[in-house]
Design a protein around this motif. Structure first.
Motif, PDB file in Angstrom:
ATOM      1  N   TYR A 353       0.866  -1.186   0.000  1.00  0.00           N
ATOM      2  CA  TYR A 353       0.000   0.000   0.000  1.00  0.00           C
ATOM      3  C   TYR A 353       0.897   1.228   0.000  1.00  0.00           C
ATOM      4  O   TYR A 353       1.561   1.524   1.016  1.00  0.00           O
ATOM      5  CB  TYR A 353      -0.891  -0.004   1.247  1.00  0.00           C
ATOM      6  CG  TYR A 353      -1.959  -1.075   1.271  1.00  0.00           C
ATOM      7  CD1 TYR A 353      -1.637  -2.432   1.249  1.00  0.00           C
ATOM      8  CD2 TYR A 353      -3.307  -0.729   1.341  1.00  0.00           C
ATOM      9  CE1 TYR A 353      -2.623  -3.407   1.286  1.00  0.00           C
ATOM     10  CE2 TYR A 353      -4.305  -1.698   1.376  1.00  0.00           C
ATOM     11  CZ  TYR A 353      -3.949  -3.033   1.349  1.00  0.00           C
ATOM     12  OH  TYR A 353      -4.935  -3.999   1.402  1.00  0.00           O
ATOM     13  N   VAL A 356       0.359   7.626  -0.115  1.00  0.00           N
ATOM     14  CA  VAL A 356       0.157   8.671  -1.123  1.00  0.00           C
ATOM     15  C   VAL A 356       0.539  10.048  -0.593  1.00  0.00           C
ATOM     16  O   VAL A 356       1.107  10.862  -1.320  1.00  0.00           O
ATOM     17  CB  VAL A 356      -1.312   8.659  -1.602  1.00  0.00           C
ATOM     18  CG1 VAL A 356      -1.587   9.789  -2.568  1.00  0.00           C
ATOM     19  CG2 VAL A 356      -1.636   7.311  -2.244  1.00  0.00           C
ATOM     20  N   GLY A 370      -4.465  10.047  -4.668  1.00  0.00           N
ATOM     21  CA  GLY A 370      -4.420   8.582  -4.828  1.00  0.00           C
ATOM     22  C   GLY A 370      -4.877   8.190  -6.225  1.00  0.00           C
ATOM     23  O   GLY A 370      -4.265   7.351  -6.894  1.00  0.00           O
ATOM     24  N   GLN A 371      -5.952   8.813  -6.685  1.00  0.00           N
ATOM     25  CA  GLN A 371      -6.450   8.519  -8.024  1.00  0.00           C
ATOM     26  C   GLN A 371      -5.424   8.989  -9.065  1.00  0.00           C
ATOM     27  O   GLN A 371      -5.181   8.303 -10.057  1.00  0.00           O
ATOM     28  CB  GLN A 371      -7.812   9.211  -8.239  1.00  0.00           C
ATOM     29  CG  GLN A 371      -8.534   8.783  -9.488  1.00  0.00           C
ATOM     30  CD  GLN A 371      -8.879   7.294  -9.489  1.00  0.00           C
ATOM     31  OE1 GLN A 371      -9.026   6.670  -8.431  1.00  0.00           O
ATOM     32  NE2 GLN A 371      -8.975   6.709 -10.666  1.00  0.00           N
ATOM     33  N   VAL A 374      -2.736   6.260  -9.242  1.00  0.00           N
ATOM     34  CA  VAL A 374      -3.085   5.020  -9.975  1.00  0.00           C
ATOM     35  C   VAL A 374      -3.090   5.288 -11.482  1.00  0.00           C
ATOM     36  O   VAL A 374      -2.659   4.438 -12.274  1.00  0.00           O
ATOM     37  CB  VAL A 374      -4.426   4.355  -9.538  1.00  0.00           C
ATOM     38  CG1 VAL A 374      -4.434   3.971  -8.089  1.00  0.00           C
ATOM     39  CG2 VAL A 374      -5.638   5.171  -9.861  1.00  0.00           C
ATOM     40  N   THR A 385      -3.622  -0.653 -10.499  1.00  0.00           N
ATOM     41  CA  THR A 385      -3.664  -0.689  -9.036  1.00  0.00           C
ATOM     42  C   THR A 385      -4.993  -0.053  -8.609  1.00  0.00           C
ATOM     43  O   THR A 385      -5.803   0.293  -9.457  1.00  0.00           O
ATOM     44  CB  THR A 385      -2.487   0.125  -8.458  1.00  0.00           C
ATOM     45  OG1 THR A 385      -2.579   1.470  -8.971  1.00  0.00           O
ATOM     46  CG2 THR A 385      -1.147  -0.461  -8.863  1.00  0.00           C
ATOM     47  N   GLU A 387      -7.017   2.784  -5.844  1.00  0.00           N
ATOM     48  CA  GLU A 387      -6.975   3.832  -4.827  1.00  0.00           C
ATOM     49  C   GLU A 387      -7.762   3.382  -3.606  1.00  0.00           C
ATOM     50  O   GLU A 387      -8.879   2.848  -3.736  1.00  0.00           O
ATOM     51  CB  GLU A 387      -7.609   5.107  -5.418  1.00  0.00           C
ATOM     52  CG  GLU A 387      -7.386   6.344  -4.588  1.00  0.00           C
ATOM     53  CD  GLU A 387      -8.588   6.797  -3.776  1.00  0.00           C
ATOM     54  OE1 GLU A 387      -8.592   7.955  -3.361  1.00  0.00           O
ATOM     55  OE2 GLU A 387      -9.534   6.000  -3.527  1.00  0.00           O
ATOM     56  N   GLU A 405      -4.741   7.643   2.985  1.00  0.00           N
ATOM     57  CA  GLU A 405      -4.685   7.938   1.545  1.00  0.00           C
ATOM     58  C   GLU A 405      -3.650   6.976   0.956  1.00  0.00           C
ATOM     59  O   GLU A 405      -2.445   7.194   1.081  1.00  0.00           O
ATOM     60  CB  GLU A 405      -4.262   9.402   1.384  1.00  0.00           C
ATOM     61  CG  GLU A 405      -4.491  10.001   0.020  1.00  0.00           C
ATOM     62  CD  GLU A 405      -5.971  10.146  -0.359  1.00  0.00           C
ATOM     63  OE1 GLU A 405      -6.370   9.466  -1.307  1.00  0.00           O
ATOM     64  OE2 GLU A 405      -6.698  10.921   0.291  1.00  0.00           O
ATOM     65  N   VAL A 407      -2.517   3.784  -2.121  1.00  0.00           N
ATOM     66  CA  VAL A 407      -2.721   3.097  -3.398  1.00  0.00           C
ATOM     67  C   VAL A 407      -2.264   1.660  -3.184  1.00  0.00           C
ATOM     68  O   VAL A 407      -1.129   1.417  -2.775  1.00  0.00           O
ATOM     69  CB  VAL A 407      -1.923   3.763  -4.539  1.00  0.00           C
ATOM     70  CG1 VAL A 407      -1.786   2.829  -5.732  1.00  0.00           C
ATOM     71  CG2 VAL A 407      -2.615   5.055  -4.970  1.00  0.00           C
ATOM     72  N   ARG A 408      -3.171   0.725  -3.425  1.00  0.00           N
ATOM     73  CA  ARG A 408      -2.872  -0.678  -3.162  1.00  0.00           C
ATOM     74  C   ARG A 408      -2.375  -1.387  -4.409  1.00  0.00           C
ATOM     75  O   ARG A 408      -2.984  -1.271  -5.479  1.00  0.00           O
ATOM     76  CB  ARG A 408      -4.125  -1.385  -2.646  1.00  0.00           C
ATOM     77  CG  ARG A 408      -3.858  -2.835  -2.247  1.00  0.00           C
ATOM     78  CD  ARG A 408      -5.123  -3.536  -1.801  1.00  0.00           C
ATOM     79  NE  ARG A 408      -6.002  -3.812  -2.926  1.00  0.00           N
ATOM     80  CZ  ARG A 408      -7.133  -4.497  -2.847  1.00  0.00           C
ATOM     81  NH1 ARG A 408      -7.531  -4.972  -1.669  1.00  0.00           N
ATOM     82  NH2 ARG A 408      -7.880  -4.717  -3.905  1.00  0.00           N
ATOM     83  N   HIS A 452     -16.208   4.567  -6.209  1.00  0.00           N
ATOM     84  CA  HIS A 452     -14.922   4.333  -6.884  1.00  0.00           C
ATOM     85  C   HIS A 452     -15.033   3.398  -8.076  1.00  0.00           C
ATOM     86  O   HIS A 452     -14.225   3.458  -8.981  1.00  0.00           O
ATOM     87  CB  HIS A 452     -13.880   3.813  -5.888  1.00  0.00           C
ATOM     88  CG  HIS A 452     -14.339   2.650  -5.078  1.00  0.00           C
ATOM     89  ND1 HIS A 452     -15.287   2.761  -4.081  1.00  0.00           N
ATOM     90  CD2 HIS A 452     -13.988   1.350  -5.109  1.00  0.00           C
ATOM     91  CE1 HIS A 452     -15.492   1.582  -3.536  1.00  0.00           C
ATOM     92  NE2 HIS A 452     -14.725   0.703  -4.150  1.00  0.00           N
TER      93      HIS A 452
END
Ligand code: F0G
Length: 473
Positions: A353, A356, A370-371, A374, A385, A387, A405, A407-408, A452
């Motif tokens: 993760y 961010v 985060g978006q 990705v 990935t 968010e 916040e 990103v996985r 999302h």
């Protein structure tokens, strides 16, 4: 903490390859076109537009030859299929819960359970609710409360069990609640939303004591229970030589029941269940099941899928498998750490993760960093990935801020090689090196719930790269 040479060595696969599926890196022009078409939402990409797919570890596992063989002995009887008997025995064997209600996936199990237990005026605590869990609780008018320990929100903390429940807060909530206000306490194993972090047996034992004193049943979301048990074996000295199954039994002995998406630690592409000790609840769950999923011996699944799940649930308990699985996550972590790339420490059970706020410190929350990240990881190397931040959870807060916040980079089980992971690390590094020129995105379309999945975005400025033709803000 710099990775040791041992940690940065790729883990050896406890399997060899029998079937292959081709993948192809789309050109930069194809990636740009895919981003525009998808509204900068990677859930809207076609899979052939993706090179390495780290969107989720759910339902994306490679099945074993034994599981494929299991499909061939599917007994597709509507009622009384022998594959259900095998499934029921397997789930009982792992959990000890006598009543097993199959469902087509985790959120279907959540629908069954929460449509019976969640009501307006009730509150359901959890270490951290996954998005579908929270949505099902809220759909039934109840309140979903997160009670993870403070360390869960400190991304650099090396606490070995960052998935733990804050027991004093749980006790307070239960003491102050009116009778019936809290119909169930949930604990998610591992805590997906907080970084795939495990919960200790010591913590589960305390949670169970608090629940027992308040007369409230304890249920687990056991999606990734085997990974959780692996960490218990590694980090709670009393269990250093205990088998994963035995640790699992010790965990499940503390609970009244569980929901599970078998798409995670069941190593299958579809499947799930609710299991419980409560016979009266099980009878009501079966009525719901017939309405929404199907007859109690198939639960919305082909019986061959139940067979594959029975085998997968057992394979996920194997120590060799888990050592490699968690080893892959650590290998990717070591490669990123060597570049100084910020992510949640210690690495969890099913993915990395990215942190961010430290990756893109110049982007304010309203620019959905985060978006933006990705999108850049996809643009750079067609790595998909997800968010886990303001887009997934920001609608909870009036200011649009999410507590975390992230990103996985979720690692599918038994799917990618170390070379794939090294490629991913290289893509992340290239984005990291140009981080100061990355600009944000804004949401231009969003549904009310679980936004999302379906939202559309637009880049805030063309400065983030060659996005000719993209809608301007
Ligand atoms: N609970 C947890 C902790 C999960 O991670 C998921 C799914 C579910 C419940 C719902 O299960 O997808 O079978 O309906 N997590 C996936 C993910 C989607 O990407 O983390 P499902």
């Amino acid at each position: 903490m710099a990775p040791t040479p041992r940690e940065s060595r790729p883990p050896v696969e406890p399997y060899k390859v029998k079937v292959v599926e081709s993948i192809r890196l789309p050109s930069i022009e194809e990636r740009e076109a895919a981003l525009r078409r998808s509204g900068y939402n990677l859930f809207q990409l076609r899979s052939d537009e993706v090179y390495i797919d780290l969107l989720t570890d759910s339902g994306t596992s490679a099945m074993s030859d034994r599981q494929w063989a299991g499909l061939m002995v599917g007994d597709e009887s509507y009622a009384g299929s022998r594959n259900f008997t095998h499934f029921e025995e397997t789930v009982r064997g792992i959990t000890g819960f006598p009543h097993v209600i199959p469902a087509h996936q985790g959120r279907a199990a959540e629908n069954l359970l929460f449509s019976l237990l969640a009501r307006p005026g009730t509150t359901i605590p959890n270490n951290m609710h996954f998005d579908t869990t929270k949505a099902h609780i809220e759909r039934n008018g109840a309140k979903a409360v997160n009670l993870a320990i403070d360390e869960a929100y400190d991304l650099a903390s090396l606490h070995p069990f960052k998935g733990n429940v804050d027991v004093p807060r749980l006790r307070r909530l239960l003491t102050e609640a009116t009778p019936g206000e809290v119909p169930v306490v949930m604990v998610t194993l591992t805590n997906n939303t907080g970084g795939g972090q495990p919960v200790s047996l010591a913590n589960l034992t305390e949670v169970r004591e608090v629940c027992r004193a308040a007369g409230v049943p304890l249920y687990f979301d056991m999606c990734r229970w085997a990974e959780n048990a692996f960490f218990i074996r590694e980090r709670e000295p009393a269990f250093a030589s205990t088998s994963i199954r035995e640790i699992g039994r010790t965990m499940f002995d503390l609970a009244e029941g569980a929901t599970m998406s078998a798409k995670k630690d069941g190593l299958v592409n579809i499947g799930g269940f609710v299991a419980t000790r409560d016979g009266a609840l099980a009878a009501r769950l079966k009525e719901q099941l017939i309405l929404f999923e199907g007859f109690p011996t198939y639960g919305g699944l082909a019986r061959r899928d139940l067979e594959a799940a029975s085998i997968g649930l057992q394979e996920a308990c194997e120590l060799d498998y888990l050592t490699h699985r968690v080893g892959q996550v650590r290998y990717l972590a070591a490669l990123l750490e060597a570049e100084g790339i910020p992510f949640v420490h210690p690495p969890g059970g099913h993915g990395i993760y990215l942190d961010v706020r430290r990756f893109l410190p110049n982007l304010p929350a309203v620019d959905l960093p985060g978006q933006a990240l990705v999108v850049e990881l996809y643009r750079e190397g067609a790595v998909r990935t997800v968010e886990v931040g303001a887009v997934m959870f920001g609608d909870d807060a009036s200011d649009g801020h999410a507590p975390l916040e992230l990103v996985r980079l979720a690692i599918p089980r038994r799917v990618y090689s170390s070379a794939h992971l090294a490629y991913v690390a290289d893509v992340v590094r290239r984005v990291w090196e140009r981080r100061s020129s990355i600009t944000g995105v804004r949401m231009v379309e969003a549904p009310e719930r679980l936004r999302h999945f379906l939202a559309r975005f637009a880049p805030l400025a063309a400065a983030s790269g060659p996005v000719a033709g993209a809608p301007a803000s």
